[in-house]
Design a protein around this motif. Structure first.
Motif, PDB file in Angstrom:
ATOM      1  N   THR A 123      61.720 -91.226  -1.448  1.00  0.00           N
ATOM      2  CA  THR A 123      61.961 -92.600  -1.028  1.00  0.00           C
ATOM      3  C   THR A 123      61.348 -93.606  -1.986  1.00  0.00           C
ATOM      4  OG1 THR A 123      62.068 -91.976   1.306  1.00  0.00           O
ATOM      5  CG2 THR A 123      61.599 -94.282   0.830  1.00  0.00           C
ATOM      6  N   PRO A 386      68.180 -93.012   2.202  1.00  0.00           N
ATOM      7  CA  PRO A 386      66.793 -93.074   2.686  1.00  0.00           C
ATOM      8  C   PRO A 386      66.651 -92.863   4.192  1.00  0.00           C
ATOM      9  CG  PRO A 386      67.148 -94.778   1.057  1.00  0.00           C
ATOM     10  CD  PRO A 386      68.486 -94.142   1.296  1.00  0.00           C
ATOM     11  N   ASP A 509      66.827 -97.322  -2.635  1.00  0.00           N
ATOM     12  CA  ASP A 509      65.915 -97.360  -1.500  1.00  0.00           C
ATOM     13  C   ASP A 509      66.071 -98.670  -0.763  1.00  0.00           C
ATOM     14  OD1 ASP A 509      63.899 -97.128   0.281  1.00  0.00           O
ATOM     15  OD2 ASP A 509      62.263 -97.415  -1.160  1.00  0.00           O
TER      16      ASP A 509
END
Length: 514
Positions: A123, A386, A509
């Motif tokens: 992430t 994500p 992200d």
């Protein structure tokens, strides 16, 4: 987020993952000491390990849901804190029942730290930095279980078995505090606790816990010849059916199977299953050979198997660099071939192999592991959004641990069966060559006559020595057959490679930090 803070945060989570995996096997070399200290029976003491593994296996896929409900920050901090507290309680356990209870808590809470480290790494990092993530986490995933038995034996010899658990306390406190201060990668959604599908959760626990029990206890109790194993297997199957139904039709499943719809992720999970099988099986087999065939001490075993860890550390940087330049399919092909080759070399071992004979097979195995793990992690997680990383990481890590559980149980059964077959073949051969066998037995008896004046005792000592030699050679042949079977398994896994696609860039992200 500044790069230095990213690496600090990730380092904390990676160390937490290492602790959780390290504690799987830390008791392996000290079970006799724990058994004596708790006045436990031989059938009870195995649960010190089994309880931890069963609980960890349940938590790993559940961690994605809990991370969304609690946030990664508070789930990791809670897991680390409870892992530390349960470690302390394990050290103070007063009987086998209390030890099993505390080890269950320790395994369940520690299990959340394993997939969270993978999810957060993918992430917060991108580009070349992300290439280091599977290499670093792959190293901790292998080194933790590999170093556990040796470190545990040394700790219990130098101090006492209580310190196998007390050593977690100070690092655990530090990790818990650091997690609360530093981890800021997502926001909590407490409303998810109100809509949790409890049937899905309990069916998953029944399925995974029952399966782990069958795999752990099966080799010791003649598999399905034992009523308890039959009941556990049936309950596990029922749990699996209900779990699958809830995963597909529940409006709010505890474990989402959505990532498996991506072909690359599904193939990566199969690779993870095979890699877990080979990884945990080799960690299990080599120390068993060195202890039972060669009679090595815990320290000698540790110094011999440490070659795998050194080779793996070296290959970490190689694998991280290649992952940015080479097609993942070629990389995992080389890794599978090297792992198969290392097992093929080991399938020629004799009862006299020691450090130097084991050096190159283990070095090749350590090098190959990272060439397998890094591309499989990239294939599994690099293209996952994500918001799905938690579920994907849980499923991927579950497959590796499940492969390990299946691997240990399977090779243990193979070892027992092949040893019996080899011993029977030796008996047949010795029966056909009675004169040569009798001459060898008389020679041994003559040797023992120098130490005892009683010819009957000398003859019995000779028979005992002869039986030990035959048993050791039969066991060595069994190890050869098991390593050869693992070699063929990894070669068979190559069939999956052409069906994989080169992983693309991961989605950007979009998680909110706070």
């Amino acid at each position: 987020m500044p790069t230095a803070r990213k690496f600090t945060l990730f380092g904390i989570m990676a160390f937490g993952q290492f602790m959780a995996l390290f504690d799987i096997q830390i008791v392996a070399g000290s079970l006799r000491d724990i058994q004596a200290g708790l006045s436990a029976g031989p059938d009870e003491i195995s649960w010190v390990q089994t309880a931890y593994l069963m609980a960890e296996l349940v938590m790993i896929p559940l961690s994605g849901y809990l991370a969304r409900a609690m946030s990664t920050r508070w789930l990791f901090a809670f897991s680390s804190g409870m892992f530390t507290l349960s470690s302390l309680l394990c050290g103070f356990a007063w009987n086998i029942e209390s030890m099993i209870a505390f080890r269950t808590i320790q395994g369940f809470t520690g299990g959340a730290m394993v997939p969270l480290a993978f999810a957060v790494g993918f992430t917060i990092f991108s580009g070349p930095q992300r290439a280091l993530i599977p290499a670093i986490l792959g190293t901790t995933a292998v080194l933790g279980p590999a170093l556990g038995p040796t470190a545990g034996g040394l700790i219990s010899d130098a101090l006492s078995w209580h310190w196998l658990f007390f050593v977690n306390v100070l690092p655990g406190i530090a990790i818990t505090i650091a997690a609360i201060i530093l981890i800021r990668v997502d926001r909590a959604a407490p409303a998810l606790f109100l809509t949790i599908d409890w049937l899905h959760f309990f069916s998953m626990a029944l399925f995974l816990g029952g399966l782990q029990f069958v795999l752990e206890e099966g080799p010791r109790h003649d598999w399905f010849g034992d009523t308890t194993i039959q009941i556990a297997a049936w309950l596990s199957f029922v749990g699996f059916v209900v779990f699958l139904e809830r995963a597909l039709f529940s409006p709010n499943p505890v474990v989402s199977l959505k990532p498996l719809l991506a072909p690359n992720f599904a193939f990566a999970c199969l690779f993870s299953l095979v890699i877990g099988f080979g990884l945990f099986a080799s960690i299990y087999l080599v120390p068993i050979y060195l202890g039972r065939v060669r009679g090595f001490s815990s320290l000698q075993i540790g110094l011999t198997v440490y070659v795998v860890g050194i080779a793996q550390l070296v290959s970490t940087f190689i694998a991280a660099s290649l992952s940015q330049r080479v097609d993942m399919r070629w990389m995992i092909t080389v890794g599978l071939l090297l792992f198969a080759w290392s097992n093929w070399i080991t399938s020629h071992l004799t009862s006299e192999w020691g450090f130097w004979e084991m050096f190159w097979p283990q070095a090749v195995r350590g090098l190959s592991l990272m060439l397998c793990i890094v591309p499989s992690v990239n294939m599994a997680l690099a293209g996952v959004a994500p918001k799905d990383l938690g579920a994907a990481s849980g499923l991927f890590n579950l497959m590796r641990n499940l492969g390990g559980a299946i691997g240990i149980a399977t090779v243990n059964t193979w070892l027992q069966d092949n040893t019996r077959i080899a011993a029977l073949r030796f008996s047949e051969t010795l029966g056909q060559a009675r004169q040569e066998a009798g001459t060898a037995l008389d020679g041994l008896a003559a040797r023992f006559s120098a130490t005892t004046p009683d010819p009957v005792i000398a003859q019995e000592m000779a028979r005992s020595e002869f039986a030990q030699v035959v048993g050791r050679q039969a066991l060595t042949m069994a190890f050869d057959n098991v390593f050869l079977t693992i070699c063929w398994m990894f070669l068979a896994a190559l069939v999956l490679v052409p069906f994989c696609r080169q992983s693309g860039a991961a989605p950007a992200d979009t998680s909110a930090a706070h």
